[in-house]
Motif scaffolding. Structure first.
Motif, PDB file in Angstrom:
ATOM      1  N   LYS A 143      19.037 -41.154  -2.501  1.00 45.31           N
ATOM      2  CA  LYS A 143      18.336 -42.180  -3.282  1.00 45.31           C
ATOM      3  C   LYS A 143      17.485 -43.079  -2.398  1.00 45.31           C
ATOM      4  O   LYS A 143      16.394 -43.492  -2.784  1.00 45.31           O
ATOM      5  N   LEU A 144      18.004 -43.413  -1.209  1.00 45.82           N
ATOM      6  CA  LEU A 144      17.275 -44.338  -0.336  1.00 45.82           C
ATOM      7  C   LEU A 144      17.622 -44.086   1.119  1.00 45.82           C
ATOM      8  O   LEU A 144      18.788 -43.933   1.478  1.00 45.82           O
ATOM      9  N   ILE A 145      16.565 -44.067   1.950  1.00 45.22           N
ATOM     10  CA  ILE A 145      16.706 -44.108   3.407  1.00 45.22           C
ATOM     11  C   ILE A 145      15.709 -45.148   3.883  1.00 45.22           C
ATOM     12  O   ILE A 145      14.497 -44.977   3.722  1.00 45.22           O
ATOM     13  N   ARG A 146      16.210 -46.217   4.464  1.00 43.16           N
ATOM     14  CA  ARG A 146      15.329 -47.260   4.994  1.00 43.16           C
ATOM     15  C   ARG A 146      15.652 -47.461   6.465  1.00 43.16           C
ATOM     16  O   ARG A 146      16.797 -47.754   6.827  1.00 43.16           O
ATOM     17  N   VAL A 147      14.665 -47.296   7.331  1.00 41.93           N
ATOM     18  CA  VAL A 147      14.824 -47.476   8.772  1.00 41.93           C
ATOM     19  C   VAL A 147      13.867 -48.556   9.231  1.00 41.93           C
ATOM     20  O   VAL A 147      12.649 -48.429   9.074  1.00 41.93           O
ATOM     21  N   SER A 148      14.435 -49.620   9.792  1.00 41.82           N
ATOM     22  CA  SER A 148      13.634 -50.747  10.282  1.00 41.82           C
ATOM     23  C   SER A 148      13.863 -50.912  11.770  1.00 41.82           C
ATOM     24  O   SER A 148      15.013 -50.853  12.240  1.00 41.82           O
ATOM     25  N   ASP A 149      12.787 -51.138  12.524  1.00 43.02           N
ATOM     26  CA  ASP A 149      12.914 -51.332  13.970  1.00 43.02           C
ATOM     27  C   ASP A 149      12.028 -52.470  14.424  1.00 43.02           C
ATOM     28  O   ASP A 149      11.199 -52.988  13.665  1.00 43.02           O
ATOM     29  N   ASP A 150      12.204 -52.860  15.689  1.00 39.88           N
ATOM     30  CA  ASP A 150      11.388 -53.913  16.287  1.00 39.88           C
ATOM     31  C   ASP A 150      10.501 -53.343  17.385  1.00 39.88           C
ATOM     32  O   ASP A 150      10.249 -54.004  18.393  1.00 39.88           O
ATOM     33  N   GLY A 151      10.039 -52.126  17.177  1.00 40.92           N
ATOM     34  CA  GLY A 151       9.204 -51.454  18.172  1.00 40.92           C
ATOM     35  C   GLY A 151       7.775 -51.950  18.189  1.00 40.92           C
ATOM     36  O   GLY A 151       7.442 -53.015  17.656  1.00 40.92           O
ATOM     37  N   SER A 152       6.893 -51.145  18.800  1.00 42.32           N
ATOM     38  CA  SER A 152       5.500 -51.555  19.033  1.00 42.32           C
ATOM     39  C   SER A 152       4.657 -51.615  17.775  1.00 42.32           C
ATOM     40  O   SER A 152       3.617 -52.271  17.741  1.00 42.32           O
ATOM     41  N   GLY A 153       5.074 -50.922  16.716  1.00 45.90           N
ATOM     42  CA  GLY A 153       4.342 -50.987  15.459  1.00 45.90           C
ATOM     43  C   GLY A 153       3.108 -50.092  15.433  1.00 45.90           C
ATOM     44  O   GLY A 153       2.747 -49.444  16.419  1.00 45.90           O
ATOM     45  N   ILE A 154       2.412 -50.079  14.269  1.00 49.80           N
ATOM     46  CA  ILE A 154       1.242 -49.215  14.050  1.00 49.80           C
ATOM     47  C   ILE A 154       0.107 -50.076  13.525  1.00 49.80           C
ATOM     48  O   ILE A 154       0.299 -50.919  12.644  1.00 49.80           O
ATOM     49  N   ASP A 155      -1.096 -49.864  14.045  1.00 43.44           N
ATOM     50  CA  ASP A 155      -2.273 -50.592  13.567  1.00 43.44           C
ATOM     51  C   ASP A 155      -2.590 -50.220  12.125  1.00 43.44           C
ATOM     52  O   ASP A 155      -2.296 -49.106  11.666  1.00 43.44           O
ATOM     53  N   ARG A 156      -3.276 -51.155  11.426  1.00 48.12           N
ATOM     54  CA  ARG A 156      -3.624 -50.924  10.026  1.00 48.12           C
ATOM     55  C   ARG A 156      -4.455 -49.660   9.867  1.00 48.12           C
ATOM     56  O   ARG A 156      -4.226 -48.862   8.958  1.00 48.12           O
ATOM     57  N   ALA A 157      -5.391 -49.430  10.776  1.00 45.09           N
ATOM     58  CA  ALA A 157      -6.297 -48.288  10.646  1.00 45.09           C
ATOM     59  C   ALA A 157      -5.577 -46.956  10.804  1.00 45.09           C
ATOM     60  O   ALA A 157      -6.106 -45.911  10.390  1.00 45.09           O
ATOM     61  N   GLU A 158      -4.390 -46.966  11.406  1.00 44.71           N
ATOM     62  CA  GLU A 158      -3.677 -45.715  11.679  1.00 44.71           C
ATOM     63  C   GLU A 158      -2.519 -45.472  10.722  1.00 44.71           C
ATOM     64  O   GLU A 158      -1.863 -44.443  10.819  1.00 44.71           O
ATOM     65  N   LEU A 159      -2.257 -46.404   9.821  1.00 42.32           N
ATOM     66  CA  LEU A 159      -1.108 -46.253   8.925  1.00 42.32           C
ATOM     67  C   LEU A 159      -1.233 -45.013   8.051  1.00 42.32           C
ATOM     68  O   LEU A 159      -0.300 -44.190   7.958  1.00 42.32           O
ATOM     69  N   ALA A 160      -2.373 -44.852   7.395  1.00 44.88           N
ATOM     70  CA  ALA A 160      -2.564 -43.681   6.532  1.00 44.88           C
ATOM     71  C   ALA A 160      -2.586 -42.404   7.361  1.00 44.88           C
ATOM     72  O   ALA A 160      -2.078 -41.351   6.943  1.00 44.88           O
ATOM     73  N   LEU A 161      -3.151 -42.494   8.563  1.00 44.88           N
ATOM     74  CA  LEU A 161      -3.223 -41.314   9.423  1.00 44.88           C
ATOM     75  C   LEU A 161      -1.831 -40.867   9.854  1.00 44.88           C
ATOM     76  O   LEU A 161      -1.578 -39.670  10.033  1.00 44.88           O
ATOM     77  N   ALA A 162      -0.900 -41.831   9.984  1.00 44.11           N
ATOM     78  CA  ALA A 162       0.465 -41.494  10.390  1.00 44.11           C
ATOM     79  C   ALA A 162       1.156 -40.606   9.369  1.00 44.11           C
ATOM     80  O   ALA A 162       2.102 -39.878   9.714  1.00 44.11           O
ATOM     81  N   LEU A 163       0.688 -40.654   8.104  1.00 47.82           N
ATOM     82  CA  LEU A 163       1.292 -39.834   7.055  1.00 47.82           C
ATOM     83  C   LEU A 163       0.550 -38.525   6.841  1.00 47.82           C
ATOM     84  O   LEU A 163       0.855 -37.780   5.906  1.00 47.82           O
ATOM     85  N   SER A 164      -0.425 -38.228   7.679  1.00 43.75           N
ATOM     86  CA  SER A 164      -1.193 -36.991   7.565  1.00 43.75           C
ATOM     87  C   SER A 164      -0.581 -35.905   8.436  1.00 43.75           C
ATOM     88  O   SER A 164       0.108 -36.192   9.427  1.00 43.75           O
ATOM     89  N   ARG A 165      -0.817 -34.672   8.080  1.00 40.59           N
ATOM     90  CA  ARG A 165      -0.286 -33.538   8.843  1.00 40.59           C
ATOM     91  C   ARG A 165      -0.930 -33.453  10.216  1.00 40.59           C
ATOM     92  O   ARG A 165      -2.115 -33.701  10.382  1.00 40.59           O
ATOM     93  N   HIS A 166      -0.093 -33.075  11.191  1.00 37.82           N
ATOM     94  CA  HIS A 166      -0.544 -32.830  12.561  1.00 37.82           C
ATOM     95  C   HIS A 166      -1.245 -34.037  13.151  1.00 37.82           C
ATOM     96  O   HIS A 166      -2.219 -33.902  13.891  1.00 37.82           O
ATOM     97  N   ALA A 167      -0.742 -35.223  12.808  1.00 35.00           N
ATOM     98  CA  ALA A 167      -1.270 -36.459  13.380  1.00 35.00           C
ATOM     99  C   ALA A 167      -0.179 -37.084  14.244  1.00 35.00           C
ATOM    100  O   ALA A 167       0.923 -37.333  13.769  1.00 35.00           O
ATOM    101  N   THR A 168      -0.457 -37.312  15.509  1.00 39.72           N
ATOM    102  CA  THR A 168       0.536 -37.865  16.425  1.00 39.72           C
ATOM    103  C   THR A 168      -0.157 -38.597  17.558  1.00 39.72           C
ATOM    104  O   THR A 168      -1.304 -38.286  17.922  1.00 39.72           O
ATOM    105  N   SER A 169       0.523 -39.588  18.111  1.00 44.23           N
ATOM    106  CA  SER A 169       0.006 -40.334  19.256  1.00 44.23           C
ATOM    107  C   SER A 169       0.644 -39.869  20.549  1.00 44.23           C
ATOM    108  O   SER A 169       0.404 -40.457  21.604  1.00 44.23           O
ATOM    109  N   LYS A 170       1.460 -38.805  20.471  1.00 39.24           N
ATOM    110  CA  LYS A 170       2.332 -38.468  21.604  1.00 39.24           C
ATOM    111  C   LYS A 170       1.852 -37.272  22.429  1.00 39.24           C
ATOM    112  O   LYS A 170       2.312 -37.075  23.544  1.00 39.24           O
ATOM    113  N   ILE A 171       0.985 -36.458  21.886  1.00 41.46           N
ATOM    114  CA  ILE A 171       0.382 -35.364  22.650  1.00 41.46           C
ATOM    115  C   ILE A 171      -1.087 -35.262  22.266  1.00 41.46           C
ATOM    116  O   ILE A 171      -1.477 -35.583  21.135  1.00 41.46           O
TER     117      ILE A 171
END
Length: 619
Positions: A53-81
């Motif tokens: 029903k619910l999975i909520r994960v909250s952290d205090d990490g570096s966060g994501i810029d507004r311009a990249e939020l939608a991109l983070a939910l796209s296929r084959h989108a990553t900042s790591k490679i």
């Protein structure tokens, strides 16, 4: 036949979700790994109905810029490679760029984040794979991902989910893995509104205790080894602390939890000499190596890896663990978790130092060490006699026809020395007091009572001596004054004729007296008290079944364990106090003497505090 066509992106994401998101625990793993990669110092997890029903994960990490939020939910989108070279030396946990997109395609997902240095937090939502525009959100820092109604749009997949309790158990297992891998993290897990876990940032040993319990933490062996670009750290459970399943086995490669066959086999081999039957050891191990030496991209769930030099990794793990387990001498750590002294570290045994016996010593039978001062025993048995006389006097005042118990006490040794002056005068396993039912040796230690299984303990002592002698090709033998002849079948006779050299290598000399008769002329010195004929028959059967070459290689330890069992003192054999003390001193000097050859504990400690509780003293 239908025409070939490209699949819609949404369907592609749902197919990928079938591989990446098997169940709620898989989604939780992806989300928590993203938080770790973002450099979070604390992570909070909220679940409902086992995560379905619910999975909520909250952290205090570096966060994501507004311009990249939608991109983070796209296929084959990553900042790591960004290139193939990056893929060959992956240092992050989540890197495939499919996790969030796959989860979003089979759930109602909300992603809120506030990047470092940003004055405003933003949120994007994905419903059935459709990503909406970003909008302002209320968030102090870091990132919060909320996943609702997992597989709501894929009923065929949803029906394969188990009960809420089962799915929660899998989610909790993921949470524990992260907790063990990062003791520096503050973690919280809530299920259906109730806090299940709240862990603060703490030391590795404290985290082991919090997650795996006091029993593991009190008996675990700390490991720290490095060689040839490989590093192994972590904690190995005592061989006497084992389970039927593998639910307490955790291996992390460069911080990533894995289940690798090479690692599991190396660990199992290291434990096989001290583990009981099919029991499983407990351990938390961290392996570090050059990221280019391991491929982490061999499975969608990233729980399997491939080592470039798997044999080197296997050898390193085996020898490192084997060395650590070899230090489990009796007295270094108590099987019930109590350390004999606060200043005792593995291998040191406090103020007592016991080197390995030389080959000259090994050629002799078990040495007799007086051990405890004689006055110690005189005082003990004298006190028992006084108690018995008082009990007899009390009974004589009661009804005349009531039976009066009779006490038969052992004779006290001649006294010539005083009691130990203080705690430092006690060796780790103390001094023998008596023998119980011909099976157990009772000894007084610095703080309490030691109980030793004499057969199991002596079996380990003999076994380790046999291994040392065979490795050095100096197996001491004992020629028999009169050869022992015994009837044998033709297969036994043939085995002696074909493998005479192998038999001599392990300390046996046998001769053929006839087509159905053999004779034992010499046996290993360490087994001089064993039944030579029974031992010879058992040995010939093993060689015939396994083969001489395998018997001295992969089956060598099994052979020596069987020989040691024949040579160890048997139950119901009466030992003198000096003989009992000699066994205790041998245990303290012998590697792995905390367990017998079959993995059973050889001794147990009852502290004075535990004894006081049994008798309710001070209550």
């Amino acid at each position: 036949m239908s025409k070939i066509c490209l699949l819609p992106d949404h369907l592609v994401n749902q197919i990928a979700a079938g591989e990446v998101v098997e169940r709620p625990a898989s989604a939780l793993k992806e989300l928590m790994e993203n938080s770790l990669d973002a450099g979070a110092a604390s992570i909070s997890v909220d679940l409902a109905e086992g995560g379905s029903k619910l999975i909520r994960v909250s952290d205090d990490g570096s966060g994501i810029d507004r311009a990249e939020l939608a991109l983070a939910l796209s296929r084959h989108a990553t900042s790591k490679i960004a290139s193939l070279e990056d893929l060959h030396k992956v240092r992050t946990l989540g890197f495939r760029g499919e996790g969030l997109a796959s989860i979003a395609s089979v759930s109602q997902l909300s992603l809120s984040s506030r990047a470092e240095g940003s004055e405003q937090a933003w949120r994007v939502e994905a419903d059935n794979g459709l990503i909406h525009e970003a909008e302002p959100a209320a968030l102090a820092r870091g990132t919060t991902v909320e996943v609702r109604d997992l597989y709501f749009n894929v009923p065929a997949r949803r029906k394969f989910l188990k009960t809420a309790a089962t799915e929660y158990a899998h989610c909790e297992d993921v949470f524990k893995r992260v907790a063990l891998s990062r003791p520096d993290l503050a973690l919280t897990l809530t299920h259906n509104g109730k806090v299940q876990w709240r862990l603060k940032s703490e030391s590795p040993s404290e985290r082991m205790r919090a997650v795996l319990g006091n029993e593991f933490a009190d008996s675990m062996l700390q490991i720290e080894q490095a060689a040839g670009g490989l590093r192994l750290a972590g904690f190995a459970g005592s061989p006497t602390l084992s389970r039927a399943g593998r639910d307490a086995q955790f291996v992390f490669v460069n911080g990533r939890f894995v289940r690798d066959k090479v690692v599991l086999h190396a660990v199992r081999q290291a434990y096989q000499d001290v583990l009981h039957l099919d029991r499983q050891p407990l351990y938390v191990l961290f392996i570090e190596l050059d990221p280019e030496a391991v491929d982490v991209n061999v499975h969608p769930t990233k729980t399997e890896v491939r080592f470039r030099e798997s044999q080197a990794v296997h050898r390193f793990l085996f020898h490192s663990l084997n060395r650590a387990l070899a230090e489990t001498r009796a007295g270094s750590l108590a099987p019930n978790g109590d350390s004999p002294a606060d200043d005792v570290v593995p291998g040191s045994l406090g103020t007592f130092s016991y080197p390995k016996p030389s080959f000259e010593q090994m050629r002799m039978p078990l040495a007799v060490n007086e051990g405890a001062p004689a006055d110690f025993y005189g005082t003990l048995f004298g006190g028992l006699r006084e108690a018995a006389r008082a009990q007899d006097a009390l009974a004589s005042t009661e009804v005349a026809d009531r039976p009066v118990p009779t006490y038969v006490l052992p004779a006290a040794p001649q006294t010539s020395r005083a009691l130990p002056a203080g705690e430092d005068d006690f060796p780790p396993l103390g001094f023998a007091l008596a023998q119980l039912h011909g099976v157990y040796v009772l000894a007084q230690a610095r703080d309490g009572l030691i109980v030793v299984d004499m057969h199991a303990a002596h079996e380990r002592v003999v076994y380790e001596r046999l291994k040392t002698a065979l490795d050095a090709a100096e197996m001491p033998t004992q020629p028999l004054l009169i050869p022992l002849a015994f009837p044998a079948d033709r297969l036994d006779v043939a085995t002696v004729e074909e493998h005479a050299d192998t038999l001599r290598q392990i300390g046996f000399e046998m001769a053929v007296l006839g087509p159905n008769q053999l004779a034992v002329r010499a046996i290993p010195m360490l087994l001089r008290d064993a039944d030579a004929i029974e031992l010879a028959r058992s040995l010939l059967a093993d060689i015939r079944t396994v083969g001489a070459s395998r018997m001295l290689t992969e089956k060598r330890d099994q052979l020596l364990a069987s020989m040691a069992c024949h040579g160890a003192v048997r139950a119901n054999r009466s030992l003198t106090l000096p003989e009992m003390n000699a066994l205790l001193r041998e245990m303290e000097a012998t590697e792995r003497s905390g367990q017998c050859n079959h993995g059973r504990p050889t001794w147990f400690r009852l502290s004075m505090n535990e004894l006081d509780k049994l008798f309710m003293r001070g209550q």
